[in-house]
Write a protein that holds these residues in place. Structure first.
Motif, PDB file in Angstrom:
ATOM      1  N   VAL A 171     -11.469  79.166 -38.856  1.00 13.14           N
ATOM      2  CA  VAL A 171     -10.703  78.905 -40.075  1.00 13.14           C
ATOM      3  C   VAL A 171     -10.927  77.465 -40.528  1.00 13.14           C
ATOM      4  O   VAL A 171     -10.903  76.531 -39.725  1.00 13.14           O
ATOM      5  CB  VAL A 171      -9.202  79.167 -39.840  1.00 13.14           C
ATOM      6  N   TYR A 221      -7.804  88.002 -28.420  1.00 11.50           N
ATOM      7  CA  TYR A 221      -8.977  87.832 -29.277  1.00 11.50           C
ATOM      8  C   TYR A 221     -10.249  87.619 -28.465  1.00 11.50           C
ATOM      9  O   TYR A 221     -10.202  87.173 -27.310  1.00 11.50           O
ATOM     10  CB  TYR A 221      -8.796  86.622 -30.197  1.00 11.50           C
ATOM     11  N   LEU A 277     -10.215  87.101 -38.291  1.00 12.71           N
ATOM     12  CA  LEU A 277      -9.788  85.930 -39.046  1.00 12.71           C
ATOM     13  C   LEU A 277     -10.880  85.515 -40.036  1.00 12.71           C
ATOM     14  O   LEU A 277     -12.066  85.702 -39.769  1.00 12.71           O
ATOM     15  CB  LEU A 277      -9.500  84.762 -38.098  1.00 12.71           C
ATOM     16  N   THR A 317     -11.351  79.610 -33.879  1.00  9.69           N
ATOM     17  CA  THR A 317     -10.845  80.536 -34.899  1.00  9.69           C
ATOM     18  C   THR A 317     -11.801  80.722 -36.072  1.00  9.69           C
ATOM     19  O   THR A 317     -11.801  81.766 -36.713  1.00  9.69           O
ATOM     20  CB  THR A 317      -9.495  80.033 -35.454  1.00  9.69           C
ATOM     21  N   ARG A 349      -1.867  82.103 -26.733  1.00  7.43           N
ATOM     22  CA  ARG A 349      -1.830  82.510 -28.140  1.00  7.43           C
ATOM     23  C   ARG A 349      -3.041  83.346 -28.553  1.00  7.43           C
ATOM     24  O   ARG A 349      -2.974  84.078 -29.548  1.00  7.43           O
ATOM     25  CB  ARG A 349      -1.749  81.285 -29.047  1.00  7.43           C
ATOM     26  N   ARG A 376      -0.358  76.939 -37.295  1.00 14.79           N
ATOM     27  CA  ARG A 376       0.650  77.838 -37.831  1.00 14.79           C
ATOM     28  C   ARG A 376       0.442  79.251 -37.268  1.00 14.79           C
ATOM     29  O   ARG A 376      -0.567  79.545 -36.627  1.00 14.79           O
ATOM     30  CB  ARG A 376       0.588  77.841 -39.355  1.00 14.79           C
ATOM     31  N   GLU A 377       1.371  80.124 -37.527  1.00 16.40           N
ATOM     32  CA  GLU A 377       1.323  81.474 -36.949  1.00 16.40           C
ATOM     33  C   GLU A 377       0.055  82.219 -37.326  1.00 16.40           C
ATOM     34  O   GLU A 377      -0.469  83.019 -36.538  1.00 16.40           O
ATOM     35  CB  GLU A 377       2.556  82.272 -37.404  1.00 16.40           C
ATOM     36  N   ASP A 378      -0.474  81.951 -38.510  1.00 15.57           N
ATOM     37  CA  ASP A 378      -1.693  82.628 -38.961  1.00 15.57           C
ATOM     38  C   ASP A 378      -2.962  81.875 -38.556  1.00 15.57           C
ATOM     39  O   ASP A 378      -4.041  82.157 -39.057  1.00 15.57           O
ATOM     40  CB  ASP A 378      -1.666  82.823 -40.476  1.00 15.57           C
ATOM     41  N   PHE A 379      -2.814  80.900 -37.653  1.00 15.80           N
ATOM     42  CA  PHE A 379      -3.923  80.092 -37.117  1.00 15.80           C
ATOM     43  C   PHE A 379      -4.505  79.116 -38.137  1.00 15.80           C
ATOM     44  O   PHE A 379      -5.597  78.583 -37.933  1.00 15.80           O
ATOM     45  CB  PHE A 379      -5.042  80.967 -36.533  1.00 15.80           C
ATOM     46  N   THR A 380      -3.800  78.847 -39.208  1.00 17.38           N
ATOM     47  CA  THR A 380      -4.224  77.790 -40.116  1.00 17.38           C
ATOM     48  C   THR A 380      -3.681  76.455 -39.624  1.00 17.38           C
ATOM     49  O   THR A 380      -2.667  76.393 -38.925  1.00 17.38           O
ATOM     50  CB  THR A 380      -3.726  78.044 -41.547  1.00 17.38           C
TER      51      THR A 380
END
Length: 354
Positions: A159, A329, A288, A157, A325, A131-135
């Motif tokens: 996450v 980072y 993140l 990430t 993407r 998803r956009e928030d890297f989840t």
């Protein structure tokens, strides 16, 4: 390119390891190694008497190591397979559970070894965007008809996915295998190992490279139902029966049995991660939420590639991925406080000069 290369080899997408420089001394925060030495029990176990046995083959069944791992997790030895790092175990799994009519799915931003293995074995692969928030949303995988691979916590990430979400995937289709790569779970993630008793289609892979200080020892393992482990052994004994060397078997067993040292190191990394996150955010970084031994951070004032290069010129290595993407980072290993202080001091100086 080599003229003798097969068509199959030409299509490979080789994994790119993090830099392992030999030409100068760096503050090395790029490959998620532990800043701590192996357990004293490991060093004691690697005796001269064991070194003198290197003329003999290692135990192909990894009996003592598998028993130690099984005891640690409340399993039976039949629920465990050990390998030459978790990368080898993942390769066994890709070969065992993917193939014609059994595609594999994984995230777009995740451990790139999955892509390498899919190419190596000529597998049909579906890359599913985070998803956009890297989840990672397991809803995006519910209708996938093949094997699913999820790094949890994710790399690069950091996450994590809640265990209840993995449970929903397992229950949605008991006929497909779900591989959960828990290389970083010991630093704050929620392990799926307890669910092995309930779900025949769950395979959990772990490594001793991060939380047990044995990156150079190359010890990984998988936990799952006896039928899944039998399938992995079928691949192992078709490829490399003596896959874990004698010294790594000894080191891995001793490391697994030293629970106190393991917990102390993990707790220290979590404390250092909290400190690093706070310092980076104080410098204006977006960080993140990480459940791993690294943080994934973006500096609004410098592109990721430039930040990586400037730090390297200053003697500090972090990891940068030149991918669409995540190009802004950098991934920073949570090292010792001395290493992290050197990093944040350099970042402060760097940003003051802008």
């Amino acid at each position: 390119m080599c003229d003798f290369l097969s068509a199959e080899a030409r299509r490979l997408a080789p994994y790119t390891p993090g830099e392992q420089p030999r030409d100068q001394q760096y503050v090395k925060l790029n490959t998620n190694e532990s800043p701590f030495p192996p357990s004293r029990r490991v060093l004691k176990a690697l005796s001269r008497a064991e070194l003198l046995k290197l003329n003999l083959y290692s135990d192909p069944a990894c009996t003592q190591l598998n028993a130690a791992i099984a005891a640690r997790y409340g399993l039976q030895s039949g629920n465990v397979i050990s390998g030459n790092g978790s990368d080898e175990i993942l390769a066994f799994a890709f070969r065992a559970f993917c193939g014609r009519g059994r595609p594999v799915a994984y995230a777009d931003v995740t451990y790139s070894f999955y892509q390498s293995q899919a190419a190596l074995f000529g597998l049909e692969a579906r890359v599913i965007p985070l998803r956009e928030d890297f989840t990672l949303s397991v809803d995006d995988y519910m209708d996938f008809p093949g094997t699913i691979v999820i790094a949890n916590p994710n790399a690069p990430t950091g996450v994590a996915v809640p265990r209840t979400d993995i449970q929903r995937l397992l229950e949605a289709d008991p006929k497909r295998v779900v591989i959960v790569d828990e290389a970083y779970v010991d630093f704050g993630g929620e392990s799926c190992v307890p669910m092995i008793f309930c779900y025949e289609n769950l395979l959990v892979t772990q490594t001793m490279s991060k939380s047990r200080q044995l990156a150079g020892g190359r010890v990984g393992f998988a936990l799952g139902s006896e039928s899944l482990i039998e399938a992995l052994n079928r691949v192992k004994y078709s490829f490399n029966p003596y896959n874990v060397n004698r010294l790594s078997l000894i080191a891995g067993t001793a490391a697994m049995e030293d629970e106190g040292y393991f917990r102390n190191c993990c707790e220290t990394i979590q404390e250092n991660r909290a400190w690093l996150t706070e310092e980076l955010e104080g410098l204006g970084f977006a960080v993140l939420p990480s459940s791993a031994n690294f943080v994934f951070a973006k500096c609004g004032r410098l592109p990721g590639g430039e930040l990586y290069r400037r730090l390297k010129e200053s003697g500090i290595l972090v990891r940068w991925f030149d991918k669409e993407r995540i190009r802004d980072y950098v991934r920073i290993t949570v090292g010792s406080m001395e290493q992290l202080a050197a990093l944040t001091d350099e970042l402060t100086r760097m940003l003051e000069d802008l």
